[in-house]
Design a protein around this motif. Structure first.
Motif, PDB file in Angstrom:
ATOM      1  N   VAL A 189       0.861  -1.185   0.000  1.00 53.31           N
ATOM      2  CA  VAL A 189       0.000   0.000   0.000  1.00 53.31           C
ATOM      3  C   VAL A 189       0.898   1.235   0.000  1.00 53.31           C
ATOM      4  O   VAL A 189       1.726   1.399   0.897  1.00 53.31           O
ATOM      5  CB  VAL A 189      -0.930   0.028   1.233  1.00 53.31           C
ATOM      6  N   VAL A 190       0.738   2.080  -1.012  1.00 47.99           N
ATOM      7  CA  VAL A 190       1.503   3.323  -1.108  1.00 47.99           C
ATOM      8  C   VAL A 190       0.512   4.479  -1.095  1.00 47.99           C
ATOM      9  O   VAL A 190      -0.429   4.515  -1.896  1.00 47.99           O
ATOM     10  CB  VAL A 190       2.352   3.370  -2.395  1.00 47.99           C
ATOM     11  N   THR A 191       0.724   5.432  -0.178  1.00 52.37           N
ATOM     12  CA  THR A 191      -0.202   6.557  -0.075  1.00 52.37           C
ATOM     13  C   THR A 191       0.427   7.830  -0.639  1.00 52.37           C
ATOM     14  O   THR A 191       1.636   8.042  -0.546  1.00 52.37           O
ATOM     15  CB  THR A 191      -0.613   6.807   1.389  1.00 52.37           C
ATOM     16  N   SER A 192      -0.424   8.679  -1.202  1.00 55.41           N
ATOM     17  CA  SER A 192       0.013   9.971  -1.728  1.00 55.41           C
ATOM     18  C   SER A 192       0.068  10.992  -0.602  1.00 55.41           C
ATOM     19  O   SER A 192      -0.281  10.697   0.548  1.00 55.41           O
ATOM     20  CB  SER A 192      -0.972  10.438  -2.803  1.00 55.41           C
ATOM     21  N   SER A 193       0.493  12.216  -0.947  1.00 51.30           N
ATOM     22  CA  SER A 193       0.523  13.279   0.061  1.00 51.30           C
ATOM     23  C   SER A 193      -0.874  13.579   0.584  1.00 51.30           C
ATOM     24  O   SER A 193      -1.043  14.033   1.720  1.00 51.30           O
ATOM     25  CB  SER A 193       1.139  14.546  -0.529  1.00 51.30           C
ATOM     26  N   GLY A 194      -1.890  13.312  -0.232  1.00 56.66           N
ATOM     27  CA  GLY A 194      -3.271  13.487   0.192  1.00 56.66           C
ATOM     28  C   GLY A 194      -3.856  12.252   0.857  1.00 56.66           C
ATOM     29  O   GLY A 194      -5.069  12.169   1.070  1.00 56.66           O
ATOM     30  N   ASN A 195      -2.992  11.264   1.165  1.00 57.43           N
ATOM     31  CA  ASN A 195      -3.395  10.034   1.857  1.00 57.43           C
ATOM     32  C   ASN A 195      -4.382   9.204   1.040  1.00 57.43           C
ATOM     33  O   ASN A 195      -5.309   8.599   1.579  1.00 57.43           O
ATOM     34  CB  ASN A 195      -3.985  10.344   3.238  1.00 57.43           C
ATOM     35  N   ILE A 196      -4.175   9.179  -0.277  1.00 53.41           N
ATOM     36  CA  ILE A 196      -4.963   8.310  -1.156  1.00 53.41           C
ATOM     37  C   ILE A 196      -4.155   7.039  -1.393  1.00 53.41           C
ATOM     38  O   ILE A 196      -3.059   7.090  -1.953  1.00 53.41           O
ATOM     39  CB  ILE A 196      -5.279   8.999  -2.484  1.00 53.41           C
ATOM     40  N   PRO A 197      -4.652   5.879  -0.962  1.00 54.53           N
ATOM     41  CA  PRO A 197      -3.879   4.637  -1.092  1.00 54.53           C
ATOM     42  C   PRO A 197      -3.907   4.071  -2.519  1.00 54.53           C
ATOM     43  O   PRO A 197      -4.947   4.067  -3.180  1.00 54.53           O
ATOM     44  CB  PRO A 197      -4.582   3.680  -0.125  1.00 54.53           C
ATOM     45  N   THR A 198      -2.753   3.599  -2.959  1.00 57.36           N
ATOM     46  CA  THR A 198      -2.642   2.773  -4.164  1.00 57.36           C
ATOM     47  C   THR A 198      -2.250   1.382  -3.692  1.00 57.36           C
ATOM     48  O   THR A 198      -1.203   1.199  -3.065  1.00 57.36           O
ATOM     49  CB  THR A 198      -1.594   3.321  -5.129  1.00 57.36           C
ATOM     50  N   ILE A 199      -3.100   0.410  -3.984  1.00 54.57           N
ATOM     51  CA  ILE A 199      -2.930  -0.946  -3.437  1.00 54.57           C
ATOM     52  C   ILE A 199      -2.467  -1.899  -4.534  1.00 54.57           C
ATOM     53  O   ILE A 199      -3.070  -1.953  -5.612  1.00 54.57           O
ATOM     54  CB  ILE A 199      -4.245  -1.453  -2.827  1.00 54.57           C
ATOM     55  N   THR A 200      -1.404  -2.634  -4.262  1.00 55.05           N
ATOM     56  CA  THR A 200      -0.951  -3.707  -5.150  1.00 55.05           C
ATOM     57  C   THR A 200      -1.194  -5.024  -4.432  1.00 55.05           C
ATOM     58  O   THR A 200      -0.477  -5.367  -3.475  1.00 55.05           O
ATOM     59  CB  THR A 200       0.542  -3.565  -5.490  1.00 55.05           C
ATOM     60  N   ASN A 201      -2.224  -5.748  -4.843  1.00 54.18           N
ATOM     61  CA  ASN A 201      -2.529  -7.040  -4.237  1.00 54.18           C
ATOM     62  C   ASN A 201      -1.636  -8.109  -4.856  1.00 54.18           C
ATOM     63  O   ASN A 201      -1.510  -8.192  -6.077  1.00 54.18           O
ATOM     64  CB  ASN A 201      -4.003  -7.386  -4.432  1.00 54.18           C
ATOM     65  N   LEU A 202      -1.026  -8.926  -4.018  1.00 54.10           N
ATOM     66  CA  LEU A 202       0.018  -9.844  -4.450  1.00 54.10           C
ATOM     67  C   LEU A 202      -0.488 -11.290  -4.510  1.00 54.10           C
ATOM     68  O   LEU A 202      -1.364 -11.693  -3.746  1.00 54.10           O
ATOM     69  CB  LEU A 202       1.206  -9.748  -3.506  1.00 54.10           C
ATOM     70  N   VAL A 203       0.105 -12.048  -5.416  1.00 57.39           N
ATOM     71  CA  VAL A 203      -0.267 -13.450  -5.618  1.00 57.39           C
ATOM     72  C   VAL A 203       0.340 -14.303  -4.511  1.00 57.39           C
ATOM     73  O   VAL A 203       1.560 -14.350  -4.340  1.00 57.39           O
ATOM     74  CB  VAL A 203       0.215 -13.959  -6.989  1.00 57.39           C
ATOM     75  N   ASN A 204      -0.506 -14.970  -3.754  1.00 60.88           N
ATOM     76  CA  ASN A 204      -0.078 -15.942  -2.753  1.00 60.88           C
ATOM     77  C   ASN A 204      -0.602 -17.313  -3.128  1.00 60.88           C
ATOM     78  O   ASN A 204      -1.797 -17.601  -2.974  1.00 60.88           O
ATOM     79  CB  ASN A 204      -0.588 -15.550  -1.359  1.00 60.88           C
ATOM     80  N   VAL A 205       0.261 -18.148  -3.659  1.00 55.59           N
ATOM     81  CA  VAL A 205      -0.064 -19.538  -3.955  1.00 55.59           C
ATOM     82  C   VAL A 205       1.107 -20.394  -3.491  1.00 55.59           C
ATOM     83  O   VAL A 205       2.233 -19.903  -3.341  1.00 55.59           O
ATOM     84  CB  VAL A 205      -0.340 -19.779  -5.461  1.00 55.59           C
ATOM     85  N   ALA A 206       0.842 -21.665  -3.260  1.00 56.00           N
ATOM     86  CA  ALA A 206       1.880 -22.541  -2.721  1.00 56.00           C
ATOM     87  C   ALA A 206       3.039 -22.702  -3.693  1.00 56.00           C
ATOM     88  O   ALA A 206       4.194 -22.801  -3.281  1.00 56.00           O
ATOM     89  CB  ALA A 206       1.281 -23.899  -2.374  1.00 56.00           C
ATOM     90  N   ARG A 207       2.737 -22.714  -4.983  1.00 54.89           N
ATOM     91  CA  ARG A 207       3.784 -22.866  -5.988  1.00 54.89           C
ATOM     92  C   ARG A 207       3.457 -21.998  -7.189  1.00 54.89           C
ATOM     93  O   ARG A 207       2.326 -22.028  -7.689  1.00 54.89           O
ATOM     94  CB  ARG A 207       3.928 -24.325  -6.424  1.00 54.89           C
ATOM     95  N   VAL A 208       4.438 -21.245  -7.656  1.00 57.05           N
ATOM     96  CA  VAL A 208       4.258 -20.361  -8.804  1.00 57.05           C
ATOM     97  C   VAL A 208       5.055 -20.903  -9.976  1.00 57.05           C
ATOM     98  O   VAL A 208       6.266 -21.109  -9.869  1.00 57.05           O
ATOM     99  CB  VAL A 208       4.745 -18.929  -8.495  1.00 57.05           C
ATOM    100  N   ILE A 209       4.383 -21.158 -11.082  1.00 56.72           N
ATOM    101  CA  ILE A 209       5.050 -21.468 -12.347  1.00 56.72           C
ATOM    102  C   ILE A 209       4.245 -20.757 -13.425  1.00 56.72           C
ATOM    103  O   ILE A 209       3.094 -21.119 -13.688  1.00 56.72           O
ATOM    104  CB  ILE A 209       5.112 -22.977 -12.646  1.00 56.72           C
ATOM    105  N   GLU A 210       4.835 -19.742 -14.027  1.00 55.03           N
ATOM    106  CA  GLU A 210       4.110 -18.944 -15.005  1.00 55.03           C
ATOM    107  C   GLU A 210       5.022 -18.594 -16.166  1.00 55.03           C
ATOM    108  O   GLU A 210       6.175 -18.199 -15.966  1.00 55.03           O
ATOM    109  CB  GLU A 210       3.573 -17.669 -14.364  1.00 55.03           C
ATOM    110  N   GLU A 211       4.511 -18.739 -17.381  1.00 58.07           N
ATOM    111  CA  GLU A 211       5.263 -18.375 -18.579  1.00 58.07           C
ATOM    112  C   GLU A 211       4.738 -17.046 -19.107  1.00 58.07           C
ATOM    113  O   GLU A 211       3.530 -16.864 -19.265  1.00 58.07           O
ATOM    114  CB  GLU A 211       5.144 -19.452 -19.647  1.00 58.07           C
TER     115      GLU A 211
END
Length: 303
Positions: A189-211
């Motif tokens: 979560v990154v907030t601006s000077s005006g406290n507006i959040p920009t959210i990056t939701n992250l991939v949580n899986v037991a195993r990642v394999i992606e092409e």
């Protein structure tokens, strides 16, 4: 089975007492159900386990319980079994969010606030199911936060500039903050000077394999017959991955046609470098001893 208190008692949980002759106190009067109900409950367990009640065998309830356990587990010695608490401490499995993309959809309902929505499921240690309940967190302006979950603390919003959380003042992209078995990194979560959040939701899986494919545009070097370019990909994982990169396709200039590799000896005169890699994405540099316009890379991401 319902508890049957002594006959005549007004307290449904009254205890039974023995006769006290010296104190002129009578013992409890036992209602019929206090005797009958207990026997019928025990006989029901014995017969349901496939045994025939036998008044000469005082171990039938124990046998019936053992048979029930064996039927449910397949039998075997006790050392072959694991309690849920033991599994949650031992299984080396990363958290797995059970959504189509492996992300919890954390949102910002208003300025200065982020919300973990209710009703989403994820697995801890691959075996214990957790369902989210709504949780709201306040933010401050010009901050970078990590939203995390652990089995002991639940969801918590961590300020990356807080030395209690980040004692070595590491970059927030450092692999030190990656999801662990018992500590899930959910979002940045990154907030601006005006406290507006920009959210990056992250991939949580037991195993990642992606092409993936990374495409780049060439910048011709000052000397003749050479090309250089960069390309990048974004994946936004909760763990910093390993990456395998190979040239996939090269669209050449007027001097050469075809794709990589071709029969031309020049096709093998190239230099490929991963110049940056975090849990969020990677950047690559391509240098080739021949002129061309652009290129594409085949990237396999695994963690």
């Amino acid at each position: 089975m319902k508890y049957s208190p002594p006959y005549g008692s007004s307290d449904p949980n009254a205890a039974y007492v023995d006769r006290n002759t010296a104190g002129a106190q009578s013992g409890s009067r036992v209602p019929a159900m206090a005797v009958e109900a207990a026997q019928r409950e025990i006989v029901a367990v014995i017969t349901d386990a496939g045994l025939t009640p036998d008044s000469a065998d005082m171990t039938q309830l124990l046998q019936a319980i053992a048979l029930k356990i064996a039927a449910a587990t397949g039998g075997g010695a006790v050392e072959n079994y694991l309690l849920m608490t033991q599994a949650r401490a031992r299984l080396p499995i990363f958290p797995e969010v059970l959504t189509s993309d492996g992300r919890l959809p954390v949102v910002s309902p208003s300025t200065g606030q982020i919300r973990v929505p209710a009703g989403y499921e994820f697995l801890h240690r691959g075996i214990f199911s957790v369902t989210t309940v709504q949780a709201d967190f306040a933010t401050a302006g010009n901050k970078t936060y990590h939203l995390r979950w652990s089995p002991t603390a639940g969801f918590a919003l961590k300020d990356v500039s807080d030395l209690t959380y980040n004692s070595s003042s590491l970059a927030e992209s450092s692999a030190t903050f990656d999801s662990k078995y018992d500590d899930m990194l959910v979002s940045r979560v990154v907030t601006s000077s005006g406290n507006i959040p920009t959210i990056t939701n992250l991939v949580n899986v037991a195993r990642v394999i992606e092409e993936m494919t990374a495409s780049g545009t060439i910048t011709t070097l000052p000397y003749s017959n050479a090309s250089e370019g960069s390309a990048s990909i974004v994946y936004n994982l909760a763990r910093t991955p390993k990456i395998s990169v190979t040239p996939r396709e090269i669209n050449t200039g007027a001097n050469e046609g075809g794709s990589f590799p071709s029969s031309s000896s020049h096709d093998h005169d190239f230099f490929l470098q991963t110049t940056a890699k975090t849990r969020y994405g990677a950047t690559f540099r391509m240098l080739r001893d021949f002129s061309l316009n652009d290129f594409a890379l085949n990237v396999v991401v695994f963690a």
